[in-house]
Scaffold this active site. Sequence first.
Site, short mmCIF file in Angstrom:
data_model
loop_
_atom_site.label_atom_id
_atom_site.label_comp_id
_atom_site.label_asym_id
_atom_site.label_seq_id
_atom_site.Cartn_x
_atom_site.Cartn_y
_atom_site.Cartn_z
N SER A 55 0.83 -1.20 0.00
CA SER A 55 0.00 0.00 0.00
C SER A 55 0.86 1.26 0.00
O SER A 55 1.95 1.28 0.59
CB SER A 55 -0.86 -0.02 1.26
OG SER A 55 -1.49 1.22 1.45
N ALA A 56 0.34 2.30 -0.60
CA ALA A 56 1.02 3.60 -0.57
C ALA A 56 1.08 4.15 0.85
O ALA A 56 1.79 5.12 1.11
CB ALA A 56 0.28 4.58 -1.47
N TYR A 107 -2.23 -1.37 10.94
CA TYR A 107 -2.49 -1.86 9.58
C TYR A 107 -1.33 -1.49 8.66
O TYR A 107 -0.77 -2.34 7.96
CB TYR A 107 -3.81 -1.25 9.05
CG TYR A 107 -3.94 -1.34 7.54
CD1 TYR A 107 -4.32 -2.52 6.93
CD2 TYR A 107 -3.65 -0.23 6.74
CE1 TYR A 107 -4.39 -2.60 5.55
CE2 TYR A 107 -3.72 -0.30 5.36
CZ TYR A 107 -4.10 -1.49 4.77
OH TYR A 107 -4.16 -1.57 3.39
N LYS A 142 1.83 -3.76 6.62
CA LYS A 142 2.22 -3.67 5.21
C LYS A 142 3.74 -3.51 5.12
O LYS A 142 4.40 -4.16 4.32
CB LYS A 142 1.52 -2.50 4.51
CG LYS A 142 0.02 -2.70 4.31
CD LYS A 142 -0.28 -3.81 3.34
CE LYS A 142 -1.77 -4.11 3.20
NZ LYS A 142 -2.06 -5.42 2.57
N LEU A 151 -13.75 6.66 1.04
CA LEU A 151 -14.55 7.73 0.44
C LEU A 151 -15.61 7.23 -0.56
O LEU A 151 -16.78 7.59 -0.45
CB LEU A 151 -13.60 8.74 -0.23
CG LEU A 151 -14.24 9.91 -0.94
CD1 LEU A 151 -15.09 10.74 0.02
CD2 LEU A 151 -13.18 10.79 -1.61
N ASP A 200 -5.12 11.57 8.69
CA ASP A 200 -5.12 11.74 7.23
C ASP A 200 -3.88 12.49 6.76
O ASP A 200 -3.49 13.49 7.39
CB ASP A 200 -6.35 12.53 6.77
CG ASP A 200 -7.52 11.63 6.42
OD1 ASP A 200 -7.31 10.42 6.24
OD2 ASP A 200 -8.65 12.15 6.32
C1 WQD Z 1 -9.68 9.30 0.87
C2 WQD Z 1 -9.92 10.80 1.09
C3 WQD Z 1 -10.32 11.42 3.37
C4 WQD Z 1 -14.12 9.30 3.76
C5 WQD Z 1 -7.01 4.42 3.20
C6 WQD Z 1 -5.90 3.64 3.84
C7 WQD Z 1 -5.01 3.06 2.79
C8 WQD Z 1 -5.80 2.20 1.84
C9 WQD Z 1 -6.95 2.94 1.29
C10 WQD Z 1 -7.03 0.15 2.35
C11 WQD Z 1 -9.21 11.35 2.33
C12 WQD Z 1 -11.53 11.69 2.51
C13 WQD Z 1 -12.95 9.82 3.28
C14 WQD Z 1 -15.18 10.20 4.08
C15 WQD Z 1 -13.82 12.04 3.37
N1 WQD Z 1 -6.14 1.01 2.55
N2 WQD Z 1 -12.79 11.16 3.07
N3 WQD Z 1 -14.99 11.53 3.84
O1 WQD Z 1 -7.39 7.43 3.87
O2 WQD Z 1 -6.46 7.82 1.55
O3 WQD Z 1 -6.46 5.53 2.50
O4 WQD Z 1 -7.71 3.57 2.33
O5 WQD Z 1 -7.35 -0.87 2.51
O6 WQD Z 1 -4.03 2.31 3.40
O7 WQD Z 1 -5.15 4.49 4.68
O8 WQD Z 1 -8.59 6.54 1.81
O9 WQD Z 1 -10.93 6.49 1.04
O10 WQD Z 1 -10.48 6.66 3.52
O11 WQD Z 1 -9.98 8.61 2.06
O12 WQD Z 1 -13.69 13.24 3.18
O13 WQD Z 1 -16.25 9.78 4.54
O14 WQD Z 1 -11.30 11.01 1.30
O15 WQD Z 1 -10.14 12.44 4.30
O16 WQD Z 1 -8.78 12.62 2.02
P1 WQD Z 1 -7.18 6.95 2.51
P2 WQD Z 1 -10.07 7.01 2.13
#
Ligand code: WQD
Length: 345
Positions: free
Chosen positions: A127-128, A152, A156, A206, A304
């Site tokens: 993962s990134a 988590y 990774k 998201l 975040d």
């Molecule tokens: C994306 C953007 C939130 C939900 C995570 C894990 C990573 C990988 C993918 C998975 C961010 C914003 C989110 C919401 C919002 N792992 N957001 N409202 O945090 O980049 O990465 O998921 O198995 O390891 O860390 O992804 O989709 O949660 O968020 O505004 O209800 O959307 O702040 O900027 P993230 P995300």
Amino acid sequence: MAKYVLVSGGAGYIGSHVTVELLNAGYEVIVADNMSNCDETCYEGVKKITGRADLPLIKMDFCDLEATRKLFKEHQIDAVIHFAAFKAVGESVAEPLKYYKNNLESFVNVITAAHENGGCNILFSSSATVYGEPEKLPVTEKSPRQPATSPYGETKQISEDILSACVKAYTTDGIIKGIALRYFNPIGAHPSALIGELPRGVPNNLVPFITQTAIGKRECLSIFGNDYPTPDGTCLRDYIDVVDLAKAHVAAVSRMLDGKMEESYEVFNVGTGRPVSVLELVNSFEKVNNVKLNYRFTDRRAGDVMSVYADPSLANEKLGWKAERSIDETLESAWKWEKSLAGKE
Ligand code: WQD
């Protein structure tokens, strides 16, 4: 002679998309999953998409070393793609032992069984998140890994280290080769809407939150922070279509099986290179699907990072792979999947 790929966690979101693309590319696939975080929806979907009603599903837990050994003894396995892991960041903070135990033990068992069985090519789903808050953007594979911000993320990083150490240690017998693919933000669903993401409970990510809000399952999307120093104040991410992501796995497996690896352990970023803000994503979703989304801006979410996006040029060059689907196509597929789940299509 067909080559066999074991997909651990193959009944899940990414594993099912990868299984489809492997079968499309002519590989035989053994799907194994303990079904702890999914039902058979995606497995059934894969069979429908590929016309492979005979596709085996082995229900087993990779934390069970004996079962893992048995699997390797009883099947021809030319490569393993290891997905079997827990993936909820917040839960990993609340229940770290669950994550260390499950995610690390299962991977150690896979490598152990592969090693005892004469070796194997192992592709690890990383993962990134290993880059944390990067100092320089876009992120290349040489960008330093940052201390993980959750158990988590730590699993990774540690799994990458386990794979790299095992490849090195067993290099005299030359029997373990490894690739780690670092995914950015996987989103979307197969265009058939037969497979996609099935989050349990309230989604953390998201796009599932967006689609569930649009369908009426959730009242309102919270956009976490609009005061970041980014062009529109919301966070930037590299959203990678899940079918594009799946194709990167096929390219990486072919690289391993066709003897094209330049090092016995390699790492590739799997992203588009295109930063997209939360607000842009929300606006695109509304526009392309012609739906109105109820959303409001709230406080930043703890943990975040502000911006992270890939430099995917190494994967473009070495894997001959490039992300192809546009963000609009991906968001259309995500909405089609949500509607199909609701039985509206
Ligand atoms: C994306 C953007 C939130 C939900 C995570 C894990 C990573 C990988 C993918 C998975 C961010 C914003 C989110 C919401 C919002 N792992 N957001 N409202 O945090 O980049 O990465 O998921 O198995 O390891 O860390 O992804 O989709 O949660 O968020 O505004 O209800 O959307 O702040 O900027 P993230 P995300």
